[in-house]
Scaffold this active site. Structure first.
Site, PDB file in Angstrom:
ATOM      1  N   ALA A  13       1.190  -0.049  -2.399  1.00 49.38           N
ATOM      2  CA  ALA A  13       1.796   1.007  -2.071  1.00 49.38           C
ATOM      3  C   ALA A  13       1.900   1.607  -0.576  1.00 49.38           C
ATOM      4  O   ALA A  13       2.860   1.836  -0.248  1.00 49.38           O
ATOM      5  CB  ALA A  13       1.261   2.231  -3.133  1.00 49.38           C
ATOM      6  N   LEU A  79      -7.993  -5.902   3.147  1.00 54.12           N
ATOM      7  CA  LEU A  79      -7.198  -6.550   4.314  1.00 54.12           C
ATOM      8  C   LEU A  79      -5.779  -5.921   3.833  1.00 54.12           C
ATOM      9  O   LEU A  79      -5.410  -5.221   2.981  1.00 54.12           O
ATOM     10  CB  LEU A  79      -6.894  -7.937   3.887  1.00 54.12           C
ATOM     11  CG  LEU A  79      -6.275  -8.772   2.868  1.00 54.12           C
ATOM     12  CD1 LEU A  79      -5.913 -10.251   3.350  1.00 54.12           C
ATOM     13  CD2 LEU A  79      -6.986  -8.432   1.601  1.00 54.12           C
ATOM     14  N   HIS A 443      -6.665  -4.236 -13.065  1.00 46.93           N
ATOM     15  CA  HIS A 443      -5.656  -3.469 -13.099  1.00 46.93           C
ATOM     16  C   HIS A 443      -6.131  -2.052 -13.224  1.00 46.93           C
ATOM     17  O   HIS A 443      -5.199  -1.227 -14.071  1.00 46.93           O
ATOM     18  CB  HIS A 443      -4.673  -3.811 -14.513  1.00 46.93           C
ATOM     19  CG  HIS A 443      -4.033  -5.347 -13.891  1.00 46.93           C
ATOM     20  ND1 HIS A 443      -3.525  -6.032 -15.133  1.00 46.93           N
ATOM     21  CD2 HIS A 443      -4.224  -6.141 -12.789  1.00 46.93           C
ATOM     22  CE1 HIS A 443      -3.085  -7.126 -14.676  1.00 46.93           C
ATOM     23  NE2 HIS A 443      -3.349  -7.085 -13.227  1.00 46.93           N
ATOM     24  N   THR A 488       0.123  -4.359 -12.537  1.00 47.09           N
ATOM     25  CA  THR A 488       0.394  -3.286 -12.098  1.00 47.09           C
ATOM     26  C   THR A 488       0.831  -3.374 -10.525  1.00 47.09           C
ATOM     27  O   THR A 488       1.336  -2.313 -10.169  1.00 47.09           O
ATOM     28  CB  THR A 488      -0.785  -2.337 -11.913  1.00 47.09           C
ATOM     29  OG1 THR A 488      -1.946  -3.308 -11.164  1.00 47.09           O
ATOM     30  CG2 THR A 488      -1.216  -2.000 -13.224  1.00 47.09           C
TER      31      THR A 488
END
Length: 507
Positions: A13, A79, A443, A488
């Protein structure tokens, strides 16, 4: 400099959020990531790029208590790209009813009809039905044609169909169920993380600053107004001033940063000597993960083929007696290590819930993750059905040619495949095995869930604004009010897109 927006975490995100916000040339954006940065595919290690394996060399080193008294590693990508750079690249959407349930819980801007245009926007899936798929988006989605399946993955597909599961050509179709080639966020064998899909196009913008190798400690506050973030880079403590801060450090990182910032259950914060800025009892609670059972099979031909695809086909199915469609998922995974073939079945609609707590105030001390898997009776019942299904898959004639007739479980138990169904016929025996071997699917969601004012454990509103703190948002898996029946990653990308659009519209 005072940044307009500071984003913490460059994962599924956060990379999306920073890239989209920096499209406004007058907006100064700072993206802070704890791990290393690989700006291009050419500069990225082969182990991170290749979808044929899941790398573990860019990891936070977390562990989680899977069930009381038993801990296991809990891998999370450290990362740029976050876990999207090290995952299995299985690009599944949740079911429409997953997101409609979010809406029914008081988050009406997160229903399926609202999210479908965003799912279409983020993808490049030219083979998909244009009614619910998009083309030209930053995330490529590919499926292996049936005639290109490897022999073992083709055998797995035939096994699923032979057990009565329907064939599905598109697991992301709203009404899909059954077995078929799985969608992957890859292109020509390269895992397309959000770093490659989003940040690569944004890096040249002078208004985007990317700081890597920096561990975020807390958000800085003046009263109940966010003023920036405190972080540590190469052992040096620094601060950055910002008008708005968005945490996108994932369902482990974001709740931990909130707690260190004095945002969470007041009693727990006081016990750690942390001054309370906002008493939000839901921070760190309502953790959910898909529970997984697995067994491994050894091919009769000896060492595994290092060039073999990690996975190619997926089975989505409904446990007998379940009221929830597609609450189970099964995969065959081709590993390099022996035993090389791993059959896994996961409970995709769990009820068991966990918590995350700080061990101390240091950003370098891993939080205590307690998953509490298989604690709900209905979860145990469906996992028992999953265990029996797993044994049936392993004993199928189609797969018999691909293993030596023995199954190895994660507790080291080795059993003849032909005897598996008999071994777990007794419900008590199955339950004992589940408690001893159940694991996670990595997840994790929850810990800062969204919800209306009437929800006492809601941490953010449905636009992901932290309650009681002005200028602070959370935008990652931690805000999900329930876990989708899917891997997800794509849902996290949609969260990044949605929150970025709202921030841009508000400013």
């Amino acid at each position: 400099m005072v940044f307009d927006d500071i984003v913490i975490g460059a994962g599924s995100a956060g990379a999306v959020l920073a890239a989209r916000l920096s499209e406004d040339p007058d907006r100064q954006v700072l993206l802070i990531e704890a791990g290393p940065d690989y700006p291009t595919a050419q500069q990225t290690p082969v182990g991170v790029l290749a979808t044929r394996r899941v790398p573990f060399d860019h990891d936070w080193g977390y562990t989680a208590e899977v069930v009381p008294g038993r801990r296991a590693p809990y891998p999370r990508g450290r990362l740029t790209g976050g876990s999207s750079a090290v995952n299995a690249a299985l690009a599944l959407r949740g079911l429409p009813e997953d997101y409609d349930e979010w809406a029914l819980k008081g988050n009406d801007e997160w229903g399926w009809n609202a999210l479908l245009p965003v799912f279409r926007q983020i993808e490049d899936d030219p083979a998909g039905d244009p009614a619910f798929h998009g083309t030209g988006g930053p995330t490529p989605v590919q499926r292996t044609p049936e005639n290109q399946l490897t022999p073992v993955h083709a055998a797995f597909l035939r096994t699923c169909l032979g057990l009565g599961h329907p064939f599905t050509a598109d697991h992301n179709a709203p009404d899909s169920t059954g077995a078929g080639p799985g969608p992957a966020n890859e292109r020509d064998g390269i895992r397309i993380s959000t770093s490659l899909a989003y940040l690569s196009k944004a890096r040249s913008r002078p208004n985007l600053t990317i700081r890597t190798g920096c561990v975020t400690d807390r958000v800085l506050l003046s009263g109940t107004r966010v003023t920036g973030v405190g972080f540590e880079c190469d052992g040096v403590r620094e601060q950055a001033a910002g008008r708005r801060v968005t945490l996108a450090a994932g369902a482990v990182g974001s709740p931990a940063i909130l707690l260190r910032s004095g945002i969470g259950p007041a009693g727990e914060l006081a016990a750690l000597g942390i001054e309370v800025a906002a008493d939000l009892p839901g921070v760190g609670t309502n953790l959910l993960d898909h529970a997984q059972l697995a067994l491994s099979l050894t091919p009769p031909a000896g060492p595994a083929d290092a060039a073999a695809p990690y996975w190619q086909t997926v089975l989505q199915w409904t446990a007998p007696g379940s009221a929830d469609r597609n609450d189970m998922q099964s995969l065959l995974i081709h590993q390099v290590a022996q035993p090389a073939l791993r059959l896994a079945t996961s409970l995709m609609r769990p009820h068991s819930c966990g918590v995350l707590r700080l061990a101390d105030r240091s950003p370098h001390t891993p939080p205590d993750i307690q998953l509490n898997l298989a604690s709900d009776p209905e979860d145990i019942r469906r996992l028992t059905e999953g265990l029996r299904h797993l044994c049936t898959l392993a004993a199928s004639p189609e797969l018999a040619a691909h293993h030596d007739g023995t199954a190895t479980f994660d507790d080291g138990q080795v059993l003849p495949v032909a005897n598996l169904s008999e071994r777990f016929a007794d419900p008590d025996s199955a339950t004992e095995h589940i408690q001893r071997t159940v694991s996670h699917y990595v997840h994790l969601v929850g810990g800062a869930r969204m919800g209306p004012d009437s929800d006492p454990e809601a941490v953010v509103d449905q636009r992901c604004r932290v309650r009681g703190i002005e200028g602070l948002r959370v935008a990652d898996a931690s805000v999900m009010p329930d876990i989708p029946r899917a891997n997800t990653h794509l849902t996290c990308v949609v969260i990044g897109e949605r929150v970025a659009a709202w921030i841009r519209a508000e400013q």
